[in-house]
Design a protein around this motif. Structure first.
Motif, PDB file in Angstrom:
ATOM      1  N   HIS A  47      23.607 201.094 -52.266  1.00 45.73           N
ATOM      2  CA  HIS A  47      23.572 202.482 -52.733  1.00 45.73           C
ATOM      3  C   HIS A  47      24.952 203.115 -52.619  1.00 45.73           C
ATOM      4  CE1 HIS A  47      22.135 206.443 -53.636  1.00 45.73           C
ATOM      5  NE2 HIS A  47      22.622 206.896 -52.504  1.00 45.73           N
ATOM      6  N   SER A  51      27.189 204.382 -55.868  1.00 48.85           N
ATOM      7  CA  SER A  51      27.551 205.782 -56.029  1.00 48.85           C
ATOM      8  C   SER A  51      29.037 205.943 -56.276  1.00 48.85           C
ATOM      9  CB  SER A  51      27.160 206.580 -54.789  1.00 48.85           C
ATOM     10  OG  SER A  51      25.780 206.494 -54.617  1.00 48.85           O
ATOM     11  N   ASP A 185      22.848 211.691 -54.472  1.00 43.92           N
ATOM     12  CA  ASP A 185      22.677 210.609 -55.454  1.00 43.92           C
ATOM     13  C   ASP A 185      21.310 209.950 -55.303  1.00 43.92           C
ATOM     14  OD1 ASP A 185      25.031 210.899 -56.762  1.00 43.92           O
ATOM     15  OD2 ASP A 185      26.135 209.436 -55.551  1.00 43.92           O
ATOM     16  N   ARG A 188      18.675 212.099 -56.745  1.00 41.42           N
ATOM     17  CA  ARG A 188      18.732 212.088 -58.204  1.00 41.42           C
ATOM     18  C   ARG A 188      18.121 210.812 -58.769  1.00 41.42           C
ATOM     19  NH1 ARG A 188      22.505 210.360 -61.302  1.00 41.42           N
ATOM     20  NH2 ARG A 188      23.970 210.044 -59.615  1.00 41.42           N
ATOM     21  N   ARG A 189      18.310 209.707 -58.042  1.00 42.58           N
ATOM     22  CA  ARG A 189      17.788 208.437 -58.525  1.00 42.58           C
ATOM     23  C   ARG A 189      16.342 208.201 -58.112  1.00 42.58           C
ATOM     24  NH1 ARG A 189      22.619 204.155 -57.459  1.00 42.58           N
ATOM     25  NH2 ARG A 189      24.250 205.369 -58.450  1.00 42.58           N
ATOM     26  N   GLU A 195      17.352 208.619 -49.322  1.00 41.47           N
ATOM     27  CA  GLU A 195      17.649 210.044 -49.254  1.00 41.47           C
ATOM     28  C   GLU A 195      17.397 210.575 -47.846  1.00 41.47           C
ATOM     29  OE1 GLU A 195      15.089 212.599 -51.588  1.00 41.47           O
ATOM     30  OE2 GLU A 195      15.687 214.213 -50.231  1.00 41.47           O
ATOM     31  N   GLU A 260      22.541 219.553 -54.858  1.00 44.35           N
ATOM     32  CA  GLU A 260      23.622 219.846 -55.806  1.00 44.35           C
ATOM     33  C   GLU A 260      24.458 221.021 -55.321  1.00 44.35           C
ATOM     34  OE1 GLU A 260      24.682 217.931 -58.231  1.00 44.35           O
ATOM     35  OE2 GLU A 260      23.098 216.565 -57.571  1.00 44.35           O
ATOM     36  N   ARG A 263      26.686 219.908 -52.383  1.00 45.31           N
ATOM     37  CA  ARG A 263      27.940 219.244 -52.754  1.00 45.31           C
ATOM     38  C   ARG A 263      29.068 220.260 -52.816  1.00 45.31           C
ATOM     39  NH1 ARG A 263      27.812 214.207 -56.145  1.00 45.31           N
ATOM     40  NH2 ARG A 263      25.660 213.764 -56.604  1.00 45.31           N
ATOM     41  N   LEU A 327      26.419 210.954 -64.482  1.00 43.21           N
ATOM     42  CA  LEU A 327      25.305 211.667 -63.865  1.00 43.21           C
ATOM     43  C   LEU A 327      24.065 211.627 -64.743  1.00 43.21           C
ATOM     44  CD1 LEU A 327      27.069 214.760 -62.271  1.00 43.21           C
ATOM     45  CD2 LEU A 327      26.210 212.717 -61.154  1.00 43.21           C
TER      46      LEU A 327
END
Lengths: 420, 444
Positions: A47, A51, A185, A188-189, A195, A260, A263, A327
């Motif tokens: 992972h 990324s 990431d 998102r995946r 996570e 998000e 970040r 993305l």
């Protein structure tokens, strides 16, 4: 703000972007080292690598940007910094080389042993480089880089309390940024296990980085008091305050899984530290060397600012394209097999014989005007003639070669089938 | 800043030379390979033939791997500008630095669009994908333009004046781009990029052909780079001659070192081979008046010799001279090989003509790299003892920091490891199956 300050602002923005973007890459290396063993660790590593993958090369150019703009706009300061801090900069360089090489080689590695060795190189160099760069910043910030060719101490300048503190803080910040980015990431995946893991790590390292930063102020109090007083009561005060608030906000955002936004607040926390350092130090770039005195002549500053502006107009949209591609995963209309052009259209505009004659003419013009004639304009036409020679020659030679290649494959015993 | 004494000046120069010699062949791939990959992809779009797509994708993997290594070696060079030559950057950064700043942007654009190109193989429409590669080709050109502009400025400096050790009246744009040295040097390097990549790639498939792998895929993969190199190598002879005439006019001491010419001579002879000692070439083959004719287009022209300047201002003659002869000898041989190939194409003789021709193509790849590095030795060692020609000596530019031998040894060990790694990954890529590549290796 004067003209001579503007390139420095650009350098600091570049430094902040490097810290955030490359810092996250470095931090990903840090986490691969701590991932442990077994299948769970392998998922974490994969992972982390995925990324980084498509953007990592773009990130080191921020450092190149910082270096080249500094030596163009503040050459005296650059010479002093690069010579006194030769050791940490060389260590950072070795770290960057090893990391880049290990990363490139990982793509081709197959066996578990090969991978494990490369992972170790990748991870240790990911820690080495930010530590060295952070400690170099610490040497500058604590006034240990005097003006002159290697005028400061080669080791005690950066292996000072401030240097070591900033080196450790840099590694912690990288780990923190990476954990936030990797959790984002994974979310998102749609990989909840990863996570959860990085969310916990982000919260833990966020707290750790905050504690380190607070301890750092105590170190500055003893080791670089001038900087300390500017940071806690002078005009640089907004830096640490914004950083602390953004750091706290990031923790809360991560806790609520608003990755998000996290970040950006994490990036802001790092950028505020850099801004605070700059404000605390200005107007001195190095001890006894003000920004104004270090700056290049007016014409150079204008030229470099124009170049930066033009570059930004060109590059930020391009970078946006790359990030959106990465993305969003894909653009519309993915892989559709191309429609071959009609056979008539595929025939070249002019025959191969004509191309050959054109190439010959280009060569004659080239020899005549580049080799025998003497004036600059004649040379320019001669170069154009040689360009015609190469392009027309290519058009004359290649179609026959490609047809011959097709013919060759039909022969029995040709290896063409194996090639498929 | 005062001039410092650096006991390891020679090691610093060697370290710089090593970094440069490792980087420059990779630069060639940045210059020339994207154009070849795009051409093959264009062939695929034009004909719909899957073979071209496979070839373009496989070359893309090689291109990306070499770009990644080039990023590393390029970063090393930019660090060394400060780590090894801080006095040079701190005195003249305001004059030449702009070139590297723009080069940084160019490199950035190259990295971004290479990322888009690699990541977009199955994600962009075929046409958009082809277009996304165009900026990579353009950035390869502008990047080399900027770096060569700085080197041409070091060899033929202008655009500033010195006052008390500081530069004044600085005109960076004129210094970098208003320089007559720039264009021949740029073109010489740019054409060299196509020759090196053309012969190296063609050589890899020629080697395969000698071992019996020569189907349609290999024939195509050989024909394209070989055509490029065959056309570029005769052109290089003309461009090199142009560059040499500029050196003769503006850097007479470098020319004298290239030719081993001691006394200033009217109607000077050209010497092939031999060894320079005590003001003349010994054991060489002399060709009367050829040097005057080549350098000044006049058999009776006067050519300045090394003795016109004090010994402390002369470069190491034999190093420069042997490097030059090596470059010219290899360059001529490559041009002949190129001409032979073009003749073969014109007569429609199918490949492989003979095993000897294929062996020559295999050899041409490494030979072109040797010629490339020799050419840079001529330019850079021939510039000695100056870092900025007739303005600043290399000994005035060097760092005062210790530890150069440690850095040199570390870098040599590191590059040896990287070289092994690159050879290993290229072998891996060559062995990978030819069908659709796995995405993991794509996104290096």
């Amino acid at each position: 703000m004067h003209l001579y300050d503007l390139p420095l602002v650009c350098v600091l923005i570049g430094l902040a972007l490097y810290t955030v973007l490359a810092g996250a890459d470095f931090g990903a290396g840090f986490w691969t080292l701590l991932a442990g063993r077994g299948p769970a660790a392998r998922t974490v590593r994969e992972h982390a690598h995925e990324s980084i993958a498509p953007v990592w090369e773009a990130n080191h150019v921020w450092l190149i940007f910082v270096i080249t703009v500094t030596w163009t706009a503040y050459p005296r300061a650059f010479g002093s910094i690069a010579s006194t801090l030769a050791v940490p900069l060389a260590i950072a360089l070795v770290g960057i080389v090893l990391r880049g090489a290990a990363y490139a080689l990982l793509a081709g590695a197959v066996g578990a042993r090969e991978r494990a060795r490369l992972e170790l190189v990748f991870a240790t160099s990911s820690i080495l480089a930010p530590f060295a760069l952070g400690s170099a910043v610490g040497a500058i910030a604590s006034g240990r880089v005097p003006v002159g060719n290697a005028a400061g101490a080669l080791f005690s300048s950066w292996l000072s309390p401030t240097g070591i503190m900033l080196g450790v803080l840099a590694v912690a910040s990288c780990a923190y940024l990476a954990a936030v980015f990797l959790a984002a990431d994974a979310a998102r995946r749609g990989e909840p296990a990863i996570e959860r893991r990085f969310r916990a790590l982000a919260l833990a390292t966020g707290v750790a980085a905050g504690v380190l930063a607070a301890a750092g102020l105590a170190v500055l109090h003893g080791d670089a008091h001038h900087l300390y007083s500017r940071l806690v009561q002078g005009r640089a005060l907004p830096g640490p305050i914004v950083s602390a608030l953004a750091g706290a906000a990031t923790l809360e955002l991560v806790r609520r899984r608003r990755y998000e936004a996290a970040r950006f607040s994490a990036a802001l926390a790092v950028a505020a530290v850099i801004a605070g350092w700059a404000l605390a130090q200005s107007p001195a770039l190095l001890p006894g060397l003000s920004i104004r005195a270090a700056a290049a002549p007016h014409s150079t500053l204008v030229a470099v600012l124009v170049a930066i502006l033009a570059g930004a107009l060109l590059l930020f949209p391009s970078l946006g394209l790359l990030f959106s591609l990465v993305l969003r995963g894909r653009f519309e209309g993915a892989h559709t097999p191309p429609r071959p052009f009609a056979a008539a259209a595929a025939a070249t505009a002019f025959s191969e014989g004509f191309a050959a004659r054109l190439a010959g003419a280009g060569l004659v013009v080239g020899v005549g005007l580049l080799t025998i004639a003497e004036a600059s304009w004649e040379h320019a036409i001669g170069v154009a003639g040689l360009l015609v020679f190469v392009l027309a020659g290519f058009a004359a030679v290649l179609p026959g070669e490609l047809r011959a290649a097709e013919g060759g494959a039909e022969q029995p015993g040709g290896a063409g089938e194996r090639a498929r | 800043m005062a001039v410092v004494h650096q006991a390891y000046l020679l090691q610093a120069r060697q370290m710089q030379a090593l970094s440069f010699a490792v980087h420059i062949p990779l630069v060639c791939f940045g210059i020339a390979f994207p154009a070849m990959v795009l051409f093959v992809e264009w062939l695929h779009l034009r004909t719909g033939d899957e073979l071209y797509r496979t070839l373009a994708r496989r070359w893309t993997r090689v291109m990306v791997a070499l770009f990644a290594v080039g990023v590393i070696t390029g970063t090393v060079l930019s660090f060394e500008m400060g780590l090894l030559w801080p006095q040079f950057t701190s005195t003249f950064g305001s004059v030449f630095g702009l070139g590297f700043a723009i080069e940084g942007f160019s490199f950035f654009a190259e990295a971004i669009f290479l990322g888009i190109y690699v990541y977009g193989w199955d994600r962009l429409s075929p046409r958009a994908h082809l277009l996304s590669g165009v900026p990579v080709v353009l950035a390869g050109f502008t990047g080399s333009l900027m770096v060569i502009a700085v080197n041409a400025w070091m060899n033929h400096p202008s655009g500033f004046r010195l006052s008390g050790g500081h530069v004044v009246h600085v005109h960076p744009v004129a210094a970098l781009f208003g320089n007559s040295f720039l264009w021949p040097e740029l073109l010489h390097m740019y054409v060299a990029g196509y020759i090196v990549v053309g012969f190296l790639v063609a050589g890899a498939y020629a080697l395969g052909a000698l071992r019996g792998r020569f189907g349609r895929y290999e024939r195509t993969a050989l024909a394209i780079p070989l055509a490029v190199a065959a056309l570029a190598s005769p052109v290089q002879v003309l461009v090199g001659d142009w560059a040499a005439r500029d050196v003769a006019r503006d850097q007479p001491v470098k020319l004298a070192a290239i030719e081993g010419l001691g006394p200033t001579t009217r109607g000077a002879d050209e010497h092939l081979l031999g060894w320079y000692r005590d003001g003349r070439v010994r054991y060489g083959i002399g060709i009367p008046k050829l040097l005057s004719l080549l350098a000044f287009h006049n058999p009776d022209a006067t050519v300045q010799g090394l003795e016109a300047v004090p010994e402390s201002e002369r470069p190491p003659v034999n190093v420069v001279r042997i490097a030059f002869q090596l470059m010219v000898a290899i360059g001529t041989a490559l041009a002949l090989l190129g001409a032979l190939h073009l003749y073969r194409c014109a007569r429609r003789l199918p490949l492989p003509v003979s095993r000897w021709f294929m062996r020559a193509v295999v050899l041409a790849g490494p030979a072109s790299v040797v010629a490339l590095i020799s050419g840079w030795v001529v330019t850079e060692v021939g510039r000695q003892p100056w870092v900025v020609y007739h303005v600043m000596r290399t000994s005035e530019a060097v760092t005062g920091a210790g530890g150069i031998p440690v850095g040199y040894a570390t870098l040599a060990a590191l590059y040896a490891a990287v070289a092994v790694g690159v050879a290993w990954i290229l072998r891996r890529l060559a062995r990978a199956p030819l069908s659709e590549p796995e995405p993991r290796a794509e996104v290096i």
